[in-house]
Write a protein that holds these residues in place. Sequence first.
Motif, mmCIF file in Angstrom:
data_model
loop_
_atom_site.group_PDB
_atom_site.id
_atom_site.type_symbol
_atom_site.label_atom_id
_atom_site.label_comp_id
_atom_site.label_asym_id
_atom_site.label_seq_id
_atom_site.Cartn_x
_atom_site.Cartn_y
_atom_site.Cartn_z
ATOM 1 N N ILE A 130 0.615 -1.089 -0.194
ATOM 2 C CA ILE A 130 0.076 -0.218 -0.081
ATOM 3 C C ILE A 130 1.141 1.308 0.106
ATOM 4 C CG2 ILE A 130 -1.728 1.625 1.523
ATOM 5 C CD1 ILE A 130 -3.144 -0.968 2.512
ATOM 6 N N ASP A 131 0.678 2.330 -0.738
ATOM 7 C CA ASP A 131 1.386 3.479 -0.779
ATOM 8 C C ASP A 131 0.365 4.150 -0.425
ATOM 9 O OD1 ASP A 131 3.265 2.502 -1.922
ATOM 10 O OD2 ASP A 131 2.943 3.426 -4.443
ATOM 11 N N PHE A 132 0.852 4.983 1.048
ATOM 12 C CA PHE A 132 0.376 5.616 1.692
ATOM 13 C C PHE A 132 0.781 7.358 1.306
ATOM 14 C CE2 PHE A 132 0.010 2.393 4.257
ATOM 15 C CZ PHE A 132 -1.107 2.862 4.916
ATOM 16 N N ILE A 133 0.029 8.803 0.766
ATOM 17 C CA ILE A 133 0.274 10.171 0.666
ATOM 18 C C ILE A 133 -0.691 10.749 2.094
ATOM 19 C CG2 ILE A 133 0.380 12.410 -0.719
ATOM 20 C CD1 ILE A 133 0.573 9.533 -3.158
ATOM 21 N N SER A 134 0.119 11.862 2.363
ATOM 22 C CA SER A 134 -0.939 12.514 3.202
ATOM 23 C C SER A 134 -1.900 13.360 2.458
ATOM 24 C CB SER A 134 0.121 13.339 4.259
ATOM 25 O OG SER A 134 0.784 14.268 3.515
ATOM 26 N N LYS A 135 -2.678 13.415 3.419
ATOM 27 C CA LYS A 135 -4.087 14.269 2.527
ATOM 28 C C LYS A 135 -3.550 16.148 3.050
ATOM 29 C CE LYS A 135 -7.987 16.056 2.385
ATOM 30 N NZ LYS A 135 -8.753 15.799 0.737
ATOM 31 N N ASP A 136 -2.550 16.224 3.957
ATOM 32 C CA ASP A 136 -2.326 17.753 3.413
ATOM 33 C C ASP A 136 -0.726 17.714 3.622
ATOM 34 O OD1 ASP A 136 -5.444 19.243 3.386
ATOM 35 O OD2 ASP A 136 -5.234 19.368 5.309
ATOM 36 N N CYS A 137 -0.262 18.546 2.351
ATOM 37 C CA CYS A 137 1.223 18.565 3.244
ATOM 38 C C CYS A 137 1.855 19.196 4.673
ATOM 39 C CB CYS A 137 1.093 19.857 2.439
ATOM 40 S SG CYS A 137 1.356 20.094 0.236
#
Length: 307
Positions: A130-137
Motif C-alpha cells: 500500500i502506498d500512503f500519501i498524507s491528506k495535507d502537506c
Amino acid sequence: MKDYTNKSPNFASTIQIPETTDPAHADNLNVPTKQLLQNTLVNHSLIVYNSDAENKIYKGRNLATVFAEEIKNYDDEWAWIRARIKAGNYTGIYIGDYIPVTMNNETVNMQVAGIDCYYKTTDQQLGHHIDFISKDCFSETVKWNLENNNNGNAESPYPYMASNLYKYLTETLYGYLPDKVKKQIAHKRMLLEQRYSASGVLTDSTTWGWQDMGPLWVPTEYEVFGSVVWGTHGWSAGQAMQYPIFANSFFNRIKGAGPGGGRTVWWLASAGGGSSIYAVYVGILGNSDRNNVNNSLYVPVCFRITA
C-alpha cells in the motif's frame, strides 16, 4: 437478550449452522447470526464507499478507529496494516481511508493512495503493498534544489536523486517519523528520468533507469495526473501509473499548507521539460505547473508498506 455489534466485521463465504449433536447453548446458536450480521455490515460499507467514491465525495475513515478491536492483537496500528498487506487481505480498506501519524508534534493523516498499484512490477519484483500519501502537506517548505538547476550531476544523473528535495525527505522529514512507522515502511523503487551531461546543462531528460527513491518520496507528475504535462514526454513517465486517490477529481490533489491548512502548492519528483531551471509541482487549484527549483514549496508525506 442483549445487543450485539461488531466494529471490525469480516466477510465469510460460509456460515456455520448448529447440528443435532450440538448443545442448544446460546454460544452455538448465535454463531451464524453473528456472521450474517458481519456480512451485512461489510456489504453495507461497500455500498456506502462505492456510492461516495462514484460521486467523488468519499472522505475516508480512520482505520485505527474502525479496526480498533482487530488492532489490539498487534503491537500497534502500523504492525496491523503490514500484517494485512502480507496476507493480501484488504477487506474493509478503501482508497482515501487513513491512519494518523504524529511527526514533530504534528498529526498527519496518511491516506491510502493506492493498493497493489505496482504489484509484480519494477526491476526487483514488488509484492503486495500500500502506498500512503498524507491528506495535507507537512507544515515545512523546501527548495527542490539549492541552485537554480534541475539537472542531475556526475554522482547521480537522476535530477530527483541529486535534488535538495530528496535530501530533505530522507535526512530531515524521515527523522520526524515515529519508530513504529519506520519499522514498517519500505523504500520505493521507480523508473526515474536521467538528465545530465558533462559537456553542459540539459533542458530535457534523455533516458531513464531504476532507482531507490528512499523511505520517503513524492509522486511523479504522471502518478498524480495520469499524463505528462510539464515533464519530458516519454522519459519522465517511466513505469508510472496514476494513483487512484488522484483520479478523476481534484479533491485530493488540492492539499493544505500543514494539516487542515489553506490550499497550497506542493512539489513533485519530475523535472520540468524544455527548461534547465524548472521542476513540476501541483498548483493551488490542483493543476499541474512548473516552478523554479530554488523556490520553497510544501510536500506531502509519502511512504510505502510492503509484505
